[in-house]
Design a protein around this motif. Structure first.
Motif, mmCIF file in Angstrom:
data_model
loop_
_atom_site.group_PDB
_atom_site.id
_atom_site.type_symbol
_atom_site.label_atom_id
_atom_site.label_comp_id
_atom_site.label_asym_id
_atom_site.label_seq_id
_atom_site.Cartn_x
_atom_site.Cartn_y
_atom_site.Cartn_z
ATOM 1 N N SER A 30 0.793 -1.263 -0.067
ATOM 2 C CA SER A 30 0.103 -0.132 0.121
ATOM 3 C C SER A 30 0.963 1.244 0.049
ATOM 4 N N SER A 31 0.261 2.369 -0.552
ATOM 5 C CA SER A 31 1.020 3.645 -0.609
ATOM 6 C C SER A 31 0.999 4.176 0.822
ATOM 7 N N LYS A 32 1.756 5.147 1.080
ATOM 8 C CA LYS A 32 1.640 6.081 2.235
ATOM 9 C C LYS A 32 0.301 6.501 2.499
ATOM 10 N N GLU A 33 -0.281 7.163 1.519
ATOM 11 C CA GLU A 33 -1.691 7.800 1.577
ATOM 12 C C GLU A 33 -2.828 6.715 1.750
ATOM 13 N N CYS A 34 -2.529 5.578 1.382
ATOM 14 C CA CYS A 34 -3.584 4.545 1.520
ATOM 15 C C CYS A 34 -3.681 4.085 3.043
ATOM 16 N N LEU A 35 -2.402 3.836 3.780
ATOM 17 C CA LEU A 35 -2.042 3.603 5.013
ATOM 18 C C LEU A 35 -2.804 4.725 5.931
ATOM 19 N N VAL A 36 -2.495 5.920 5.582
ATOM 20 C CA VAL A 36 -2.947 6.959 6.563
ATOM 21 C C VAL A 36 -4.481 6.728 6.206
ATOM 22 N N PHE A 37 -5.080 6.918 5.084
ATOM 23 C CA PHE A 37 -6.557 6.826 5.160
ATOM 24 C C PHE A 37 -7.091 5.637 5.844
ATOM 25 N N THR A 38 -6.478 4.346 5.906
ATOM 26 C CA THR A 38 -6.793 3.188 6.476
ATOM 27 C C THR A 38 -6.808 3.528 8.145
ATOM 28 N N ILE A 39 -5.733 4.027 8.307
ATOM 29 C CA ILE A 39 -5.730 4.336 10.174
ATOM 30 C C ILE A 39 -6.973 5.364 10.397
ATOM 31 N N LYS A 40 -7.220 6.377 9.342
ATOM 32 C CA LYS A 40 -8.294 7.264 9.767
ATOM 33 C C LYS A 40 -9.881 6.725 9.746
ATOM 34 N N PHE A 41 -10.058 5.992 8.794
ATOM 35 C CA PHE A 41 -11.144 5.223 8.789
ATOM 36 C C PHE A 41 -11.514 4.112 9.845
ATOM 37 N N CYS A 42 -10.217 3.639 10.328
ATOM 38 C CA CYS A 42 -10.519 2.667 11.584
ATOM 39 C C CYS A 42 -10.651 3.368 12.757
ATOM 40 N N GLU A 43 -9.983 4.244 12.825
ATOM 41 C CA GLU A 43 -9.990 5.145 14.373
ATOM 42 C C GLU A 43 -11.354 5.787 14.393
ATOM 43 N N ALA A 44 -11.973 6.319 13.044
ATOM 44 C CA ALA A 44 -13.338 7.002 13.189
ATOM 45 C C ALA A 44 -14.030 5.684 13.623
ATOM 46 N N PHE A 45 -14.070 4.739 13.045
ATOM 47 C CA PHE A 45 -15.109 3.576 13.468
ATOM 48 C C PHE A 45 -15.011 3.281 14.812
ATOM 49 N N LEU A 46 -13.593 3.096 15.500
ATOM 50 C CA LEU A 46 -13.692 2.840 16.883
ATOM 51 C C LEU A 46 -14.160 3.692 17.781
ATOM 52 N N ASN A 47 -13.982 5.099 17.381
ATOM 53 C CA ASN A 47 -14.509 6.204 18.032
ATOM 54 C C ASN A 47 -15.979 6.471 17.670
ATOM 55 N N SER A 48 -16.678 5.888 16.902
ATOM 56 C CA SER A 48 -18.014 6.227 16.585
ATOM 57 C C SER A 48 -18.732 5.888 17.712
ATOM 58 N N ASP A 49 -20.099 6.075 17.684
ATOM 59 C CA ASP A 49 -21.291 5.906 18.574
ATOM 60 C C ASP A 49 -21.850 4.479 18.535
ATOM 61 N N ILE A 50 -21.234 3.512 17.642
ATOM 62 C CA ILE A 50 -21.840 2.201 17.482
ATOM 63 C C ILE A 50 -21.467 1.579 18.595
ATOM 64 N N SER A 51 -22.357 0.610 19.234
ATOM 65 C CA SER A 51 -22.279 -0.077 20.362
ATOM 66 C C SER A 51 -20.987 -1.033 20.195
ATOM 67 N N GLU A 52 -20.448 -1.496 21.360
ATOM 68 C CA GLU A 52 -19.037 -2.175 21.120
ATOM 69 C C GLU A 52 -19.536 -3.550 20.348
ATOM 70 N N GLN A 53 -20.501 -4.137 20.695
ATOM 71 C CA GLN A 53 -20.936 -5.416 20.108
ATOM 72 C C GLN A 53 -21.443 -5.261 18.666
ATOM 73 N N GLU A 54 -21.887 -4.332 18.155
ATOM 74 C CA GLU A 54 -22.067 -3.601 16.689
ATOM 75 C C GLU A 54 -20.657 -3.601 15.895
ATOM 76 N N LYS A 55 -19.725 -3.182 16.685
ATOM 77 C CA LYS A 55 -18.384 -3.015 16.167
ATOM 78 C C LYS A 55 -17.843 -4.352 16.013
ATOM 79 N N GLU A 56 -17.981 -5.120 16.954
ATOM 80 C CA GLU A 56 -17.397 -6.441 16.939
ATOM 81 C C GLU A 56 -18.012 -7.484 15.891
ATOM 82 N N SER A 57 -19.296 -7.501 15.798
ATOM 83 C CA SER A 57 -20.039 -8.244 14.667
ATOM 84 C C SER A 57 -19.529 -7.541 13.571
ATOM 85 N N PHE A 58 -19.463 -6.430 13.232
ATOM 86 C CA PHE A 58 -19.064 -5.645 11.817
ATOM 87 C C PHE A 58 -17.574 -6.237 11.464
ATOM 88 N N ILE A 59 -16.557 -6.373 12.560
ATOM 89 C CA ILE A 59 -15.135 -6.567 12.115
ATOM 90 C C ILE A 59 -15.601 -8.026 11.858
#
Length: 89
Positions: A30-59
């Motif tokens: 992956s390019s550096k830009e791709c890795l930065v975007f991946t981190i951004k999306f993953c952190e936004a997901f983990l910090n979202s208001d979705i319940s822990e159970q929904e996050k685990e199920s999604f993953i």
């Protein structure tokens, strides 16, 4: 969450070998830009208001990882993946 589902779905699939190898391949290919975007999306997901159970199920539903075998919950695993990607930048 579509942006996020592309990462685990496209990286941690049934043909990956091991999750560790799949992550190493993703980082290497992956390019550096791709890795930065991946981190951004993953952190936004983990910090979202979705319940822990929904996050685990999604993953779980978007990856082919057997979490008991790696002795991590899906959320712990994703946090570890973020850390490992950050360490390469």
């Amino acid at each position: 969450m579509e942006e996020l589902s592309d990462f685990p779905d496209g990286t941690f699939h049934q043909d990956m070998g091991s999750p560790k190898q799949a992550l190493e391949n993703f980082i290497t290919e992956s390019s550096k830009e791709c890795l930065v975007f991946t981190i951004k999306f993953c952190e936004a997901f983990l910090n979202s208001d979705i319940s822990e159970q929904e996050k685990e199920s999604f993953i779980k539903s978007n990856s082919e990882i057997y979490f008991p075998a790696i002795e991590l919950t899906p959320i712990q695993w994703l946090e570890k993946v973020i850390t490992q990607i950050k360490e390469t930048l």
